[in-house]
Design a protein around this motif. Structure first.
Motif, short mmCIF file in Angstrom:
data_model
loop_
_atom_site.label_atom_id
_atom_site.label_comp_id
_atom_site.label_asym_id
_atom_site.label_seq_id
_atom_site.Cartn_x
_atom_site.Cartn_y
_atom_site.Cartn_z
N ILE A 111 -4.36 77.71 26.43
CA ILE A 111 -4.58 77.01 27.70
C ILE A 111 -3.63 77.51 28.78
CG2 ILE A 111 -3.02 75.06 27.29
CD1 ILE A 111 -5.32 73.28 28.42
N GLU A 112 -2.49 78.07 28.39
CA GLU A 112 -1.54 78.57 29.39
C GLU A 112 -2.02 79.85 30.06
OE1 GLU A 112 2.22 80.03 27.74
OE2 GLU A 112 1.34 79.78 25.75
N ALA A 113 -3.11 80.44 29.57
CA ALA A 113 -3.66 81.64 30.22
C ALA A 113 -4.57 81.27 31.39
CB ALA A 113 -4.44 82.48 29.21
N LEU A 114 -5.02 80.02 31.41
CA LEU A 114 -6.00 79.62 32.44
C LEU A 114 -5.33 79.39 33.79
CD1 LEU A 114 -8.94 78.64 33.05
CD2 LEU A 114 -8.12 76.33 32.53
N THR A 115 -5.97 79.91 34.83
CA THR A 115 -5.54 79.63 36.20
C THR A 115 -6.80 79.56 37.07
OG1 THR A 115 -4.06 80.33 37.99
CG2 THR A 115 -5.22 82.08 36.79
N TYR A 116 -6.62 79.40 38.37
CA TYR A 116 -7.78 79.23 39.26
C TYR A 116 -7.61 80.12 40.49
CZ TYR A 116 -9.02 75.21 36.41
OH TYR A 116 -9.38 74.40 35.34
N ASN A 117 -8.74 80.60 41.01
CA ASN A 117 -8.69 81.42 42.22
C ASN A 117 -8.75 80.53 43.46
OD1 ASN A 117 -11.37 80.64 42.50
ND2 ASN A 117 -12.21 82.59 41.81
N ASP A 118 -8.81 81.15 44.64
CA ASP A 118 -8.78 80.38 45.89
C ASP A 118 -10.05 79.56 46.12
OD1 ASP A 118 -10.46 82.47 46.38
OD2 ASP A 118 -9.32 83.29 48.06
N LYS A 119 -11.09 79.78 45.29
CA LYS A 119 -12.30 78.96 45.34
C LYS A 119 -12.31 77.87 44.26
CE LYS A 119 -15.13 82.77 47.14
NZ LYS A 119 -16.32 83.63 46.87
N ASN A 120 -11.15 77.71 43.62
CA ASN A 120 -10.97 76.73 42.54
C ASN A 120 -11.88 77.03 41.35
OD1 ASN A 120 -9.46 74.52 41.59
ND2 ASN A 120 -11.15 73.11 42.00
N GLU A 121 -12.15 78.32 41.13
CA GLU A 121 -12.93 78.74 39.97
C GLU A 121 -11.98 79.14 38.84
OE1 GLU A 121 -16.75 80.77 42.24
OE2 GLU A 121 -14.87 81.89 42.07
N PRO A 122 -12.28 78.78 37.60
CA PRO A 122 -11.39 79.14 36.49
C PRO A 122 -11.39 80.64 36.23
CG PRO A 122 -13.39 78.12 35.65
CD PRO A 122 -13.45 77.99 37.13
N GLU A 163 -16.27 80.66 32.25
CA GLU A 163 -16.80 79.30 32.19
C GLU A 163 -16.11 78.60 31.03
OE1 GLU A 163 -21.02 76.85 31.51
OE2 GLU A 163 -20.97 79.05 31.49
N ILE A 164 -15.60 77.40 31.29
CA ILE A 164 -14.81 76.71 30.27
C ILE A 164 -15.50 75.44 29.79
CG2 ILE A 164 -12.61 77.63 31.06
CD1 ILE A 164 -12.13 75.06 32.58
N GLY A 165 -15.10 74.99 28.59
CA GLY A 165 -15.63 73.76 28.00
C GLY A 165 -14.52 72.77 27.74
N ILE A 166 -14.51 72.19 26.54
CA ILE A 166 -13.52 71.17 26.24
C ILE A 166 -12.17 71.81 25.96
CG2 ILE A 166 -15.37 69.77 25.24
CD1 ILE A 166 -13.91 70.10 22.52
N GLN A 167 -11.12 71.00 25.94
CA GLN A 167 -9.79 71.53 25.71
C GLN A 167 -8.95 70.57 24.89
OE1 GLN A 167 -8.74 71.61 30.02
NE2 GLN A 167 -6.93 70.47 29.40
N SER A 168 -7.99 71.16 24.16
CA SER A 168 -6.97 70.38 23.48
C SER A 168 -5.67 70.60 24.24
CB SER A 168 -6.84 70.85 22.02
OG SER A 168 -6.33 72.17 21.97
N ASP A 169 -4.56 70.21 23.64
CA ASP A 169 -3.28 70.41 24.33
C ASP A 169 -2.85 71.88 24.30
OD1 ASP A 169 -2.94 70.33 21.59
OD2 ASP A 169 -0.95 69.41 21.68
N LYS A 170 -3.48 72.71 23.44
CA LYS A 170 -3.07 74.11 23.33
C LYS A 170 -4.21 75.10 23.61
CE LYS A 170 0.62 73.26 19.97
NZ LYS A 170 1.13 73.56 18.61
N ILE A 224 -8.40 76.04 25.00
CA ILE A 224 -9.52 75.67 25.85
C ILE A 224 -10.73 76.52 25.48
CG2 ILE A 224 -8.87 77.25 27.73
CD1 ILE A 224 -9.85 74.89 29.63
N GLU A 225 -11.90 75.89 25.43
CA GLU A 225 -13.12 76.57 25.03
C GLU A 225 -13.58 77.53 26.14
OE1 GLU A 225 -17.75 75.46 23.81
OE2 GLU A 225 -16.39 73.90 24.58
N VAL A 226 -14.00 78.74 25.72
CA VAL A 226 -14.55 79.73 26.64
C VAL A 226 -16.05 79.85 26.38
CG1 VAL A 226 -14.49 82.11 27.41
CG2 VAL A 226 -12.39 81.01 26.65
N LYS A 227 -16.86 79.43 27.34
CA LYS A 227 -18.32 79.48 27.18
C LYS A 227 -18.90 80.82 27.60
CE LYS A 227 -19.40 74.56 27.34
NZ LYS A 227 -20.25 73.52 27.96
N SER A 228 -18.26 81.48 28.54
CA SER A 228 -18.72 82.81 28.97
C SER A 228 -17.60 83.52 29.72
CB SER A 228 -19.96 82.70 29.86
OG SER A 228 -19.65 82.06 31.09
#
Length: 286
Positions: free
Chosen positions: A221-232, A248-255, A257-261
């Motif tokens: 989950i620490e790899a995830l960030t967002y661009n200026d359009k608030n896209e993951p 595209e992301i799905g559900i997440q735990s504390d460590k 996060i699901e990657v759908k595409s």
């Protein structure tokens, strides 16, 4: 004098050449940013809602009387059986236990008038403390994620107990405070086994399992960030450079996060990317 001048010029040239070589050497060094990376893998992700609740008795009986009290047969802390008479009044009224439980309040005395109803207090309160449960007050976002029969973990101090969501109110209730009006939805979590050494009235931590997916692509989950359009987005590491990748992301735990595409198994992503990391930034792994 001419020899000194020549030597002086030569010395200046030597210094300039040395400076030039140093600058050139530094410019030839890599400007790559050192990064930590994680790998996209197939994982099982368990999504949990963490909240706080209050331990309450399994059953509560609030007994109200009116008139003058003749006799009170119990005191706070007494354990009584169902149908036991707890108090009598001069008008013939009897306060009787509706179940086996513990007397937790006695607000009347023999030979005195019972005025508790006017004060909004019970004359006597009886609680079943043999099996506690947890009362929750859910916010709007929490209420949408919680459902009856979801598994739960109840934590008090260093002890954790298993349980489940047993009840969920059909509608939220509003409460008025000094800061304004707020609404919450009531829910109840029960224990799988009756806990010991827990006391009604104390708060406990509750983790409710709201969703589980198995064998799905996931990234730290620490790899995830967002661009200026608030896209993951994430930054992959490819050929020594950071590559911005929309996902595209799905559900997440504390460590995790699901990657759908957007990513494939085995690809490397930058963990906790700093603001210096941009698309095509030169990077090197630790």
């Amino acid at each position: 004098m001419k020899k000194k001048t020549i030597f002086g010029i030569l010395a200046v040239l030597v210094v300039m050449i040395a400076i030039f070589l140093i600058v050139q050497g530094n410019s030839g060094k890599s400007k790559a940013i050192t990064v930590r990376t994680g790998e996209v893998k197939n994982e099982t992700i368990v999504e949990k809602l963490s909240t706080t609740g209050t331990l309450i008795p399994n059953q509560t009986q609030t007994l109200m009387g009116t008139g003058n009290v003749v006799d009170v047969f119990v005191k706070t802390g007494d354990k009584v059986e169902k149908d036991k008479v707890l108090a009598t009044y001069d008008n013939g009224l009897q306060l009787t236990a509706g179940f086996n439980g513990t007397v937790t309040q006695v607000n009347i005395k023999s030979k005195q008038a019972d005025t508790n109803a006017q004060q909004g207090k019970p004359s006597i309160q009886l609680d079943d403390l043999s099996t506690l449960k947890v009362q929750l007050a859910l916010s709007n976002s929490e209420a949408s994620a919680v459902a009856v029969d979801q598994k739960a973990e109840i934590t008090s101090g260093n002890e954790t107990f298993s349980g489940k969501v047993a009840e969920k109110d059909p509608a939220a209730q509003s409460t008025q405070s000094a800061t304004g009006t707020s609404a919450s939805l009531g829910a109840v979590v029960t224990f799988d086994q009756a806990p010991e050494k827990l006391f009604a009235g104390f708060d406990v931590d509750v983790d409710i399992t709201t969703n589980t997916v198995e064998n799905v692509l996931a990234l730290p989950i620490e790899a995830l960030t967002y661009n200026d359009k608030n896209e993951p987005i994430v930054f992959e590491v490819k050929n020594g450079r950071a590559k911005e990748t929309k996902i595209e992301i799905g559900i997440q735990s504390d460590k995790l996060i699901e990657v759908k595409s957007g990513l494939k198994e085995g690809e490397k992503v930058i963990l906790s990317p700093s603001s210096d990391i941009k698309n095509n930034t030169e990077v090197t792994k630790e």
